[in-house]
Design a protein around this motif. Structure first.
Motif, PDB file in Angstrom:
ATOM      1  N   ILE A  76     -57.097 -19.501  88.252  1.00  0.00           N
ATOM      2  CA  ILE A  76     -56.163 -18.358  88.351  1.00  0.00           C
ATOM      3  C   ILE A  76     -57.032 -17.072  88.397  1.00  0.00           C
ATOM      4  N   CYS A  77     -57.965 -17.029  87.366  1.00  0.00           N
ATOM      5  CA  CYS A  77     -58.731 -15.524  87.529  1.00  0.00           C
ATOM      6  C   CYS A  77     -59.253 -15.305  88.798  1.00  0.00           C
ATOM      7  N   GLU A  78     -59.950 -16.382  89.389  1.00  0.00           N
ATOM      8  CA  GLU A  78     -60.434 -16.264  90.737  1.00  0.00           C
ATOM      9  C   GLU A  78     -59.286 -15.794  91.855  1.00  0.00           C
ATOM     10  N   LYS A  79     -58.267 -16.557  91.651  1.00  0.00           N
ATOM     11  CA  LYS A  79     -57.319 -16.355  92.653  1.00  0.00           C
ATOM     12  C   LYS A  79     -56.668 -14.742  92.650  1.00  0.00           C
ATOM     13  N   MET A  80     -56.556 -14.290  91.354  1.00  0.00           N
ATOM     14  CA  MET A  80     -56.068 -13.404  91.118  1.00  0.00           C
ATOM     15  C   MET A  80     -56.881 -12.053  91.769  1.00  0.00           C
ATOM     16  N   ILE A  81     -58.341 -12.179  91.454  1.00  0.00           N
ATOM     17  CA  ILE A  81     -59.207 -11.313  91.884  1.00  0.00           C
ATOM     18  C   ILE A  81     -59.317 -11.208  93.446  1.00  0.00           C
ATOM     19  N   GLN A  82     -59.469 -12.445  94.056  1.00  0.00           N
ATOM     20  CA  GLN A  82     -59.334 -12.476  95.581  1.00  0.00           C
ATOM     21  C   GLN A  82     -58.372 -11.871  96.117  1.00  0.00           C
ATOM     22  N   PHE A  83     -57.022 -12.152  95.565  1.00  0.00           N
ATOM     23  CA  PHE A  83     -55.870 -11.598  96.047  1.00  0.00           C
ATOM     24  C   PHE A  83     -55.888 -10.119  95.778  1.00  0.00           C
ATOM     25  N   ILE A  84     -56.305  -9.400  94.857  1.00  0.00           N
ATOM     26  CA  ILE A  84     -56.142  -7.982  94.762  1.00  0.00           C
ATOM     27  C   ILE A  84     -57.305  -7.382  95.752  1.00  0.00           C
ATOM     28  N   ARG A  99     -58.646  -8.478  98.389  1.00  0.00           N
ATOM     29  CA  ARG A  99     -58.254  -8.644  99.933  1.00  0.00           C
ATOM     30  C   ARG A  99     -57.036  -7.947 100.295  1.00  0.00           C
ATOM     31  N   HIS A 100     -56.225  -7.388  99.356  1.00  0.00           N
ATOM     32  CA  HIS A 100     -54.907  -6.684  99.493  1.00  0.00           C
ATOM     33  C   HIS A 100     -55.238  -5.317 100.313  1.00  0.00           C
ATOM     34  N   ASP A 101     -54.252  -5.039 101.427  1.00  0.00           N
ATOM     35  CA  ASP A 101     -54.654  -4.175 102.127  1.00  0.00           C
ATOM     36  C   ASP A 101     -54.363  -2.635 101.517  1.00  0.00           C
ATOM     37  N   PHE A 102     -54.008  -2.666 100.470  1.00  0.00           N
ATOM     38  CA  PHE A 102     -53.586  -1.326  99.865  1.00  0.00           C
ATOM     39  C   PHE A 102     -54.282  -1.360  98.440  1.00  0.00           C
ATOM     40  N   GLY A 103     -54.585   0.038  97.956  1.00  0.00           N
ATOM     41  CA  GLY A 103     -55.231   0.058  96.755  1.00  0.00           C
ATOM     42  C   GLY A 103     -55.047   1.191  95.900  1.00  0.00           C
ATOM     43  N   ILE A 104     -53.755   1.864  95.615  1.00  0.00           N
ATOM     44  CA  ILE A 104     -53.622   2.970  95.041  1.00  0.00           C
ATOM     45  C   ILE A 104     -53.857   2.526  93.497  1.00  0.00           C
ATOM     46  N   ARG A 105     -53.125   1.879  92.770  1.00  0.00           N
ATOM     47  CA  ARG A 105     -53.407   1.385  91.353  1.00  0.00           C
ATOM     48  C   ARG A 105     -53.387  -0.143  91.293  1.00  0.00           C
ATOM     49  N   THR A 106     -53.901  -0.686  90.219  1.00  0.00           N
ATOM     50  CA  THR A 106     -53.894  -2.398  89.876  1.00  0.00           C
ATOM     51  C   THR A 106     -53.721  -2.063  88.442  1.00  0.00           C
ATOM     52  N   SER A 107     -52.840  -2.839  87.897  1.00  0.00           N
ATOM     53  CA  SER A 107     -52.747  -2.958  86.361  1.00  0.00           C
ATOM     54  C   SER A 107     -52.707  -4.490  85.857  1.00  0.00           C
ATOM     55  N   ILE A 108     -53.186  -4.582  84.917  1.00  0.00           N
ATOM     56  CA  ILE A 108     -53.369  -6.052  84.235  1.00  0.00           C
ATOM     57  C   ILE A 108     -53.061  -6.033  82.742  1.00  0.00           C
ATOM     58  N   LYS A 143     -62.590 -12.148  77.001  1.00  0.00           N
ATOM     59  CA  LYS A 143     -63.525 -12.627  78.007  1.00  0.00           C
ATOM     60  C   LYS A 143     -62.993 -12.337  79.414  1.00  0.00           C
ATOM     61  N   TYR A 144     -61.851 -12.630  79.618  1.00  0.00           N
ATOM     62  CA  TYR A 144     -61.228 -12.414  80.947  1.00  0.00           C
ATOM     63  C   TYR A 144     -60.933 -10.779  81.303  1.00  0.00           C
ATOM     64  N   THR A 145     -60.754 -10.090  80.186  1.00  0.00           N
ATOM     65  CA  THR A 145     -60.687  -8.478  80.399  1.00  0.00           C
ATOM     66  C   THR A 145     -61.872  -8.299  81.083  1.00  0.00           C
ATOM     67  N   ARG A 146     -63.087  -8.912  80.411  1.00  0.00           N
ATOM     68  CA  ARG A 146     -64.456  -8.020  80.867  1.00  0.00           C
ATOM     69  C   ARG A 146     -64.673  -8.526  82.642  1.00  0.00           C
ATOM     70  N   ILE A 147     -64.128  -9.793  82.829  1.00  0.00           N
ATOM     71  CA  ILE A 147     -64.046 -10.339  84.178  1.00  0.00           C
ATOM     72  C   ILE A 147     -63.369  -9.552  85.218  1.00  0.00           C
ATOM     73  N   PHE A 148     -61.956  -9.378  84.725  1.00  0.00           N
ATOM     74  CA  PHE A 148     -61.246  -8.627  85.607  1.00  0.00           C
ATOM     75  C   PHE A 148     -61.664  -7.082  85.698  1.00  0.00           C
ATOM     76  N   ALA A 149     -62.329  -6.318  84.740  1.00  0.00           N
ATOM     77  CA  ALA A 149     -62.749  -5.131  84.750  1.00  0.00           C
ATOM     78  C   ALA A 149     -63.872  -4.976  85.702  1.00  0.00           C
ATOM     79  N   LYS A 150     -64.591  -6.073  85.607  1.00  0.00           N
ATOM     80  CA  LYS A 150     -65.998  -6.088  86.368  1.00  0.00           C
ATOM     81  C   LYS A 150     -65.591  -6.425  87.742  1.00  0.00           C
ATOM     82  N   TYR A 151     -64.964  -7.255  88.236  1.00  0.00           N
ATOM     83  CA  TYR A 151     -64.689  -7.686  89.732  1.00  0.00           C
ATOM     84  C   TYR A 151     -63.543  -7.080  90.529  1.00  0.00           C
ATOM     85  N   LEU A 152     -62.687  -6.234  89.771  1.00  0.00           N
ATOM     86  CA  LEU A 152     -61.526  -5.974  90.618  1.00  0.00           C
ATOM     87  C   LEU A 152     -62.086  -4.658  91.293  1.00  0.00           C
TER      88      LEU A 152
END
Length: 520
Positions: free
Chosen positions: A432-440, A442-451, A457-466
């Motif tokens: 699920i983490c990988e799917k969320m990161i890839q989805f975001i 690959r998205h064509d737009f990027g003003i803001r993302t929030s989680i 553990k997963y906070t660090r992963i999202f912060a690093k790879y988003l």
């Protein structure tokens, strides 16, 4: 009937050619008569001083032509020769005076935005962005960054210095003309001058802001006439004149991505710097251990102004394990969102300008596997179902697969209507983490993302790879503003090839390195 004039070279300019702006409440509740009265005023059938005109029309505003636009450019160019020599401390004082005046004029300014059609809650949020984006903490930080000693080596003292580009022109969008235009104040930090073209669709609050706040602070600080110029006019003609002018250095464009990228290319080809603020289709993600109450409250901001704002969350990615709990929380709250006139302090929704697009996108999503779980009907301003209504009840779509969702128009393209896809993300936590990161990413737009998430553990992963957004917010309201961080900016179709968080003072200046030798 109030009159709003232009500002060129420090002088109020009444062109004698006017546009008219109605009370938004009247436009919504009594459209036929409002339209008739405005038409009759333009045709000379009704006098501006008549009782009927005053009942339906709030103000008239001056319209400029090519000569006025060129005069504003020349004024800005001449003022730049003097203003760039002002000390950084003097420019900072001017900006802080603007802040004080902004607070002083708050109620009057918000009232003007409501008259233009912004629901009060939307207008107050916009004001908070303006306040936070120019508060003393933020201005002090920007000024520190604009000129800084970065180190010493032997007998050298080394500096970074942001140098002004020159004359900056800014064109604003109809949905947030005043609040977006206020970013233009920041270009003055390094010594630039500016020409602002308020949107023809809603120029009143923008003219007020720049004349009653910025221009007043300019007078107080004895800025050269022409540092600030306000011209309302034909957007295409003014843009063409900016592109062809040797006096213009940078152009800030707010608007649709397709149009903006085309304009950006023209700006670049004309030898000028494009600063692009384009479409948004923001994503909010919910992890399995999120605070569902706060996360659902944040997602409801999607419907502020009927989703006709670039930086609200417009897509939700939800961990399968928490989906039903999150949905129940969201459904309890969404039922309290109602249509109403802008002046009603409880109003969240605004009239929808693209109802046909809403119906097309909704039909596309349903054909591709989405299911309506709430809303989907037109309303009038009394919150009553009405096939001819200007409003749309907030619509929730359930989508049970990320691959399926990626092909829907409401996900692939910017939406400007209250249609929110809730995408269930399934699998193990790692999947699920990988799917969320890839989805975001690959998205064509990027003003803001929030989680919304608790896991360290997963906070660090999202912060690093988003990677794909100008702003990443973790466990805070998606549309919240923070000091020091810019309120605007985005990647990909949200900002063009140079897109990122937009520090407007930085984007409209250039970095110069300075080495000063202390002894010879």
């Amino acid at each position: 009937m109030q009159k709003f004039t232009l500002l060129v070279n420090g002088e109020d300019l009444d062109t004698g050619v006017y546009g008219y702006f109605p009370y938004a409440d009247k436009f919504i509740s009594d459209f036929k008569n409002t339209f008739r009265v405005m038409t009759d005023i333009k045709l000379g059938k009704i006098k501006e001083e008549s009782k009927e005109a005053k009942e339906y029309v709030f103000a008239k505003y001056c319209l400029g032509d090519s000569e006025i636009n060129k005069s504003a450019l020349a004024s800005a160019y001449q003022a730049f020769q003097k203003f760039r020599k002002f000390s950084l401390a003097a420019r900072k004082k001017f900006l802080l005076d603007c802040y004080d005046l902004l607070l002083k004029k708050k109620d009057e300014f918000i009232n003007l935005m409501i008259i233009e059609g912004h629901p009060r809650k939307l207008a107050e949020w916009e004001f908070e962005g303006m306040r936070m984006g120019t508060c003393p903490e933020t201005i002090n930080f920007y000024c520190q960054q604009a000129q800084e000693e970065i180190g010493r080596y032997k007998n050298e003292v080394l500096y970074w210095s942001r140098k002004p580009d020159g004359v900056v022109c800014m064109t604003t969008p109809a949905n947030a003309s005043a609040s977006d235009s206020y970013n233009g104040l920041l270009v003055l930090i390094t010594g630039n001058t500016i020409v602002v073209r308020p949107s023809l669709g809603a120029p009143i609050s923008t003219i007020f802001l720049w004349k009653e706040v910025v221009a007043e602070a300019a007078k107080k600080n004895s800025l050269p006439p022409g540092v600030i110029n306000i011209v309302v006019g034909n957007p295409k003609k003014m843009m063409d004149e900016w592109l062809n002018s040797t006096l213009v250095n940078d152009i800030v464009f707010f608007g649709d991505s397709n149009r903006g990228l085309e304009i950006g290319a023209k700006i670049f080809q004309a030898g000028k710097k494009p600063i692009l603020e384009l479409s948004g289709n923001d994503i909010l993600a919910v992890w399995k251990d999120a605070d569902t109450d706060k996360a659902s409250e944040s997602l409801l901001d999607c419907f502020l102004g009927s989703t006709q704002i670039c930086m609200v969350p417009k897509i939700a990615l939800i961990h399968n394990n928490i989906y039903q709990i999150f949905l129940n929380s969201l459904l309890q709250k969404i039922k309290n969102i109602k249509a109403g006139l802008p002046s009603d302090p409880n109003t969240i929704l605004a009239p929808v300008g693209k109802i046909k697009d809403y119906l097309d996108y909704l039909d596309d999503a349903i054909k591709k596997g989405a299911k309506i779980i709430y809303g989907g009907e037109r309303l009038n301003y009394l919150n009553i179902p009405d096939e001819e209504g200007m409003y749309i009840r907030p619509t929730l779509l359930e989508v049970d697969d990320v691959v399926k969702a990626a092909n829907m128009r409401c996900v692939k393209e910017e939406i400007f209507f209250p249609l929110l896809p809730l995408i269930i993300v399934k699998g193990t936590d790692e999947e699920i983490c990988e799917k969320m990161i890839q989805f975001i990413n690959r998205h064509d737009f990027g003003i803001r993302t929030s989680i919304w998430i608790s896991s360290a553990k997963y906070t660090r992963i999202f912060a690093k790879y988003l990677l794909n957004s100008g702003m990443l917010r973790i466990n805070s309201r998606h549309i919240q503003f923070s000091p020091l961080l810019s309120t605007h900016g985005g990647t990909k179709k949200s900002g063009g090839p140079f897109g990122e968080m937009n520090y407007f003072w930085q984007k409209t200046s250039h970095l110069q390195g300075i080495s000063r030798t202390t002894t010879i």
